[in-house]
Design an enzyme around this catalytic site. Structure first.
Site, PDB file in Angstrom:
ATOM      1  N   HIS A 180       0.827  -1.214   0.000  1.00  0.00           N
ATOM      2  CA  HIS A 180       0.000   0.000   0.000  1.00  0.00           C
ATOM      3  C   HIS A 180       0.860   1.262   0.000  1.00  0.00           C
ATOM      4  O   HIS A 180       2.070   1.232   0.257  1.00  0.00           O
ATOM      5  CB  HIS A 180      -0.912   0.005   1.228  1.00  0.00           C
ATOM      6  CG  HIS A 180      -0.151  -0.001   2.525  1.00  0.00           C
ATOM      7  ND1 HIS A 180       0.420   1.127   3.086  1.00  0.00           N
ATOM      8  CD2 HIS A 180       0.153  -1.010   3.373  1.00  0.00           C
ATOM      9  CE1 HIS A 180       1.024   0.817   4.205  1.00  0.00           C
ATOM     10  NE2 HIS A 180       0.882  -0.479   4.406  1.00  0.00           N
ATOM     11  N   GLU A 238      -2.421  -7.171   7.270  1.00  0.00           N
ATOM     12  CA  GLU A 238      -1.194  -7.161   8.055  1.00  0.00           C
ATOM     13  C   GLU A 238      -1.417  -7.965   9.338  1.00  0.00           C
ATOM     14  O   GLU A 238      -2.558  -8.219   9.737  1.00  0.00           O
ATOM     15  CB  GLU A 238      -0.813  -5.705   8.383  1.00  0.00           C
ATOM     16  CG  GLU A 238       0.489  -5.510   9.135  1.00  0.00           C
ATOM     17  CD  GLU A 238       1.698  -6.039   8.380  1.00  0.00           C
ATOM     18  OE1 GLU A 238       1.952  -7.272   8.510  1.00  0.00           O
ATOM     19  OE2 GLU A 238       2.377  -5.257   7.690  1.00  0.00           O
TER      20      GLU A 238
END
Length: 211
Positions: free
Chosen positions: A15, A89
């Site tokens: 990201h 994550e």
């Protein structure tokens, strides 16, 4: 070995930049958003993927920072986004928001680079162990490659941690090596070619398109 399509491609991207990236804080599942620089990185990532690949499918972690990045990519590659929690994550539970220095100096039981694989087994309060996060990511990978058609291209927008453990797994590295020897910048790209002999990493952490 995963069952894979023939001559297919998976493009893996991290990201865009967040404020917590700049401040070197543990993000985990926190709803952090992109900075202006991160949004520009996401736009450039989308342009690069559109110029370099014929993307058939776009998959992303469902956390805020990956959603924001994937929306920019989707506009460029003209694909809807499929969100998958498996690409999140690692959750650090009560430790999310701490700086990396505060976490690993104050809680060395989580420091893989100091105590090795034992740190991967340690579960933070309200979070998940590194080994559990790794299995979640590898399950997401197996589901992904099982659905890639021959000659197809899938792009995935995820996080640094999942990229380190996955690329290490594909290279046959142990978990400690995978975490200590990889570095994936914001919106960096890695390419995995799916062949009859298994996945092959052909590009790892490329940011050259942003220069």
């Amino acid at each position: 070995m995963e069952s894979v399509a023939d001559d297919a491609t998976v493009v893996l991207a991290r990201h865009g930049e967040t404020t917590w990236n700049r401040e070197r804080r543990i993000q985990g599942w926190a709803p952090t958003s992109l900075t202006d620089a991160g949004r520009e990185q996401a736009r450039r990532l989308g342009g690069h993927l559109a110029d370099s690949y014929d993307v058939d499918r776009l998959v992303a972690s469902d956390l805020r920072r990956t959603r924001e990045t994937a929306r920019h990519v989707a506009r460029c590659v003209d694909c809807p986004v499929d969100y998958d929690r498996g690409w999140r994550e690692r959750s650090f539970g009560v430790y999310q928001g701490l700086s990396y220095e505060a976490l690993f100096e104050g809680h060395p039981e989580f420091a893989v680079h100091k105590v090795g694989v034992e740190a991967a087994r340690t579960e933070p309060e309200g979070g998940e162990s590194l080994l559990a996060a790794r299995e979640r990511v590898l399950d997401a990978w197996a589901r992904l490659v099982a659905g890639v058609p021959d000659g197809g291209t899938v792009a995935v927008v995820t996080h640094g941690g999942p990229l380190y453990v996955l690329l290490g797994h594909l290279r046959g590295q142990d978990l400690v090596t995978a975490l200590t020897e990889h570095d994936q910048g914001n919106c960096a790209v890695s390419e995995v070619r799916l062949t009859d002999d298994g996945p092959v990493v052909v590009c790892d952490g490329d940011t050259g398109y942003r220069e």
